[in-house]
Write an enzyme that holds these catalytic residues in place. Sequence first.
Site, PDB file in Angstrom:
ATOM      1  N   CYS A   1      -0.336   5.778   9.432  1.00 47.53           N
ATOM      2  CA  CYS A   1       0.860   4.987   9.735  1.00 47.53           C
ATOM      3  C   CYS A   1       0.507   3.729  10.517  1.00 47.53           C
ATOM      4  O   CYS A   1      -0.257   3.789  11.471  1.00 47.53           O
ATOM      5  CB  CYS A   1       1.804   5.796  10.617  1.00 47.53           C
ATOM      6  SG  CYS A   1       2.912   6.836   9.724  1.00 47.53           S
TER       7      CYS A   1
ATOM      8  N   CYS B   1       2.131  -2.268  15.570  1.00 49.27           N
ATOM      9  CA  CYS B   1       2.039  -1.972  14.131  1.00 49.27           C
ATOM     10  C   CYS B   1       1.312  -3.073  13.366  1.00 49.27           C
ATOM     11  O   CYS B   1       1.672  -4.246  13.468  1.00 49.27           O
ATOM     12  CB  CYS B   1       3.463  -1.796  13.589  1.00 49.27           C
ATOM     13  SG  CYS B   1       3.546  -1.652  11.792  1.00 49.27           S
TER      14      CYS B   1
ATOM     15  N   CYS C   1       6.380  -6.958   6.937  1.00 48.28           N
ATOM     16  CA  CYS C   1       7.607  -6.571   7.627  1.00 48.28           C
ATOM     17  C   CYS C   1       7.991  -7.687   8.593  1.00 48.28           C
ATOM     18  O   CYS C   1       7.123  -8.218   9.289  1.00 48.28           O
ATOM     19  CB  CYS C   1       7.401  -5.261   8.389  1.00 48.28           C
ATOM     20  SG  CYS C   1       8.888  -4.725   9.276  1.00 48.28           S
TER      21      CYS C   1
ATOM     22  N   SER D   1      12.556   5.593  14.367  1.00 54.12           N
ATOM     23  CA  SER D   1      11.401   5.315  15.228  1.00 54.12           C
ATOM     24  C   SER D   1      11.923   4.930  16.600  1.00 54.12           C
ATOM     25  O   SER D   1      12.324   3.792  16.824  1.00 54.12           O
ATOM     26  CB  SER D   1      10.581   4.170  14.640  1.00 54.12           C
ATOM     27  OG  SER D   1      10.116   4.542  13.362  1.00 54.12           O
ATOM     28  N   LEU D   2      11.922   5.879  17.500  1.00 58.61           N
ATOM     29  CA  LEU D   2      12.488   5.629  18.826  1.00 58.61           C
ATOM     30  C   LEU D   2      11.411   5.029  19.749  1.00 58.61           C
ATOM     31  O   LEU D   2      11.599   3.969  20.312  1.00 58.61           O
ATOM     32  CB  LEU D   2      13.049   6.939  19.389  1.00 58.61           C
ATOM     33  CG  LEU D   2      14.065   6.785  20.509  1.00 58.61           C
ATOM     34  CD1 LEU D   2      15.306   6.062  20.031  1.00 58.61           C
ATOM     35  CD2 LEU D   2      14.437   8.153  21.074  1.00 58.61           C
TER      36      LEU D   2
ATOM     37  N   CYS E   1       6.857  -5.224  15.260  1.00 55.57           N
ATOM     38  CA  CYS E   1       6.638  -4.273  16.353  1.00 55.57           C
ATOM     39  C   CYS E   1       5.208  -4.462  16.859  1.00 55.57           C
ATOM     40  O   CYS E   1       4.281  -4.601  16.057  1.00 55.57           O
ATOM     41  CB  CYS E   1       6.854  -2.838  15.881  1.00 55.57           C
ATOM     42  SG  CYS E   1       8.525  -2.565  15.287  1.00 55.57           S
TER      43      CYS E   1
ATOM     44  N   CYS F   1       3.576   8.419   0.804  1.00 54.63           N
ATOM     45  CA  CYS F   1       4.145   7.481   1.768  1.00 54.63           C
ATOM     46  C   CYS F   1       4.242   6.142   1.044  1.00 54.63           C
ATOM     47  O   CYS F   1       3.234   5.608   0.589  1.00 54.63           O
ATOM     48  CB  CYS F   1       3.197   7.423   2.963  1.00 54.63           C
ATOM     49  SG  CYS F   1       3.626   6.180   4.169  1.00 54.63           S
TER      50      CYS F   1
ATOM     51  N   GLU G   1       0.818  -1.203   0.000  1.00 54.88           N
ATOM     52  CA  GLU G   1       0.000   0.000   0.000  1.00 54.88           C
ATOM     53  C   GLU G   1       0.853   1.255   0.000  1.00 54.88           C
ATOM     54  O   GLU G   1       1.998   1.253   0.444  1.00 54.88           O
ATOM     55  CB  GLU G   1      -0.931  -0.002   1.220  1.00 54.88           C
ATOM     56  CG  GLU G   1      -2.013  -1.045   1.068  1.00 54.88           C
ATOM     57  CD  GLU G   1      -3.084  -0.966   2.134  1.00 54.88           C
ATOM     58  OE1 GLU G   1      -4.243  -1.251   1.812  1.00 54.88           O
ATOM     59  OE2 GLU G   1      -2.765  -0.640   3.286  1.00 54.88           O
TER      60      GLU G   1
HETATM   61  N1  SAH Z   1       9.725   0.314   9.384  1.00 54.66           N
HETATM   62  C1  SAH Z   1       9.953   1.717   9.435  1.00 54.66           C
HETATM   63  C2  SAH Z   1       9.067   2.520   8.508  1.00 54.66           C
HETATM   64  C3  SAH Z   1       7.621   2.134   8.406  1.00 54.66           C
HETATM   65  S1  SAH Z   1       6.611   2.468   9.800  1.00 54.66           S
HETATM   66  C4  SAH Z   1       9.853   2.208  10.860  1.00 54.66           C
HETATM   67  O1  SAH Z   1       9.398   1.469  11.722  1.00 54.66           O
HETATM   68  O2  SAH Z   1      10.285   3.326  11.103  1.00 54.66           O
HETATM   69  C5  SAH Z   1       6.464   4.233   9.800  1.00 54.66           C
HETATM   70  C6  SAH Z   1       6.162   4.826  11.168  1.00 54.66           C
HETATM   71  O3  SAH Z   1       4.844   4.481  11.597  1.00 54.66           O
HETATM   72  C7  SAH Z   1       7.100   4.323  12.276  1.00 54.66           C
HETATM   73  O4  SAH Z   1       7.521   5.387  13.092  1.00 54.66           O
HETATM   74  C8  SAH Z   1       6.201   3.388  13.033  1.00 54.66           C
HETATM   75  O5  SAH Z   1       6.642   3.165  14.332  1.00 54.66           O
HETATM   76  C9  SAH Z   1       4.890   4.115  12.967  1.00 54.66           C
HETATM   77  N2  SAH Z   1       3.724   3.314  13.293  1.00 54.66           N
HETATM   78  C10 SAH Z   1       3.558   1.986  13.161  1.00 54.66           C
HETATM   79  N3  SAH Z   1       2.335   1.611  13.567  1.00 54.66           N
HETATM   80  C11 SAH Z   1       1.698   2.733  13.963  1.00 54.66           C
HETATM   81  C12 SAH Z   1       0.379   3.015  14.453  1.00 54.66           C
HETATM   82  N4  SAH Z   1      -0.513   2.067  14.582  1.00 54.66           N
HETATM   83  N5  SAH Z   1       0.075   4.305  14.754  1.00 54.66           N
HETATM   84  C13 SAH Z   1       0.976   5.291  14.573  1.00 54.66           C
HETATM   85  N6  SAH Z   1       2.214   5.092  14.092  1.00 54.66           N
HETATM   86  C14 SAH Z   1       2.578   3.828  13.792  1.00 54.66           C
HETATM   87 FE1  SF4 Z   2       8.113  -3.024  10.602  1.00 55.85          FE
HETATM   88 FE2  SF4 Z   2       8.228  -0.378  11.032  1.00 55.85          FE
HETATM   89 FE3  SF4 Z   2       5.940  -1.771  11.518  1.00 55.85          FE
HETATM   90 FE4  SF4 Z   2       8.078  -2.109  13.097  1.00 55.85          FE
HETATM   91  S1  SF4 Z   2       6.884  -0.227  12.827  1.00 55.85           S
HETATM   92  S2  SF4 Z   2       6.798  -3.739  12.261  1.00 55.85           S
HETATM   93  S3  SF4 Z   2       9.740  -1.918  11.639  1.00 55.85           S
HETATM   94  S4  SF4 Z   2       6.910  -1.455   9.535  1.00 55.85           S
END
Ligand code: SAH
Ligand code: SF4
Length: 344
Positions: free
Chosen positions: A334, A117, A110, A216-217, A114, A103, A90
């Site tokens: 996101c 996510c 992935c 992404s901290l 996490c 985006c 997507e």
């Molecule tokens: N894998 C990379 C890039 C894709 S995710 C990463 O993790 O940075 C892009 C951003 O969306 C990251 O900062 C991730 O932590 C955040 N993200 C993931 N799930 C989310 C959610 N449900 N709500 C808000 N941000 C989210």
């Molecule tokens: Fe992958 Fe980024 Fe989602 Fe973590 S937040 S599972 S690294 S896409």
Amino acid sequence: MRDIREITIEQISTWVAEQGEPAFRGKQIAESLWKRGVRSFDEMSNLSLSSRKKLHESFSFKTATIEHESRSKDQTAKFLFSLHDKKKVEGVLIPSRERVTACISSQVGCPLGCRFCATGNMGFTRNLQSHEIFDQYLLMNQKSREYFGHDLSNLVFMGMGEPLLNYEAVMGAIHYLTAPRGIGLSHSRITLSTVGIVKEIYRLADENFRAGLAVSLHSADERIRQHLIPASKTNPLPELQTALQYYVQKTNARITFEYVLLHQVNDSLQDAAKLAHFCKSFPVKINILEYNETGSLFKSSPKHKRDDFLNFLMDKNLIVQSRRKKGEDIDAACGQLATRETEK
Ligand code: SAH
Ligand code: SF4
């Protein structure tokens, strides 16, 4: 059969020579592919019919297409792209007052899982190739022209996948997007978001990465971070900090930290203090993300907690941005990508 966009420009030149065609033909083909962004041999109108026929016979031309599109009431548009093997990723088009941001995805799913996510929860299928990333740009740029009357202004690798686990293809795509003989976008308009793969951050630094880097901290507390991001166990905070210091020193860049506020997980003032402390080591910008509730595990922080958190950081003279959700009604925010399709 080799794919025309999976070989180098030098290999195209070699093929041209083998066909007994003049050398400039190679340049014409490369320009059609990466500057004009054609998506079939038939669109290579600067070539004779017989040259196009030879290309047809020698190479495949894999393309991604838009299989489905949804538009939010806030103008955000989400696209489901179908790849040549029917796998799906997507992408999201996000207009704001002065720009249109795309985006884009770097992987199908992935592997990092996490906990908060949705993409992480769907598992990993495969890496995208450079041209599959490039096609997301081409297709969304067309849509940007159609809907908003101008080209995309910014590109963020914040869709599905962890871009630094698909390093070569992502760098290849960024090359074609930025090269003067490609699309010619400025590096400053591209941001790569990573969960913080330490080894690859060194590589970015050593290869003088010029696009923006967002990390992404989500917590500056090791225990909490490991709970949210299992991959941080092998990329612990002190190592990440050292890698980022090296990166900043090499590239002179400012890092963006992304921090998604999760109710009673990482949103206390103590958490903010830890974050502020972690940020002391380098020039940073902090992007506070509103959590999109994708499952029942986590809740988004309430507004008053969010305001306190932001104010605390601003009082420490940190540069803080707060990003509101966009496209919520179409699950385009996101971390929400691809859930619906995999649920089907
Ligand atoms: N894998 C990379 C890039 C894709 S995710 C990463 O993790 O940075 C892009 C951003 O969306 C990251 O900062 C991730 O932590 C955040 N993200 C993931 N799930 C989310 C959610 N449900 N709500 C808000 N941000 C989210
Ligand atoms: Fe992958 Fe980024 Fe989602 Fe973590 S937040 S599972 S690294 S896409």
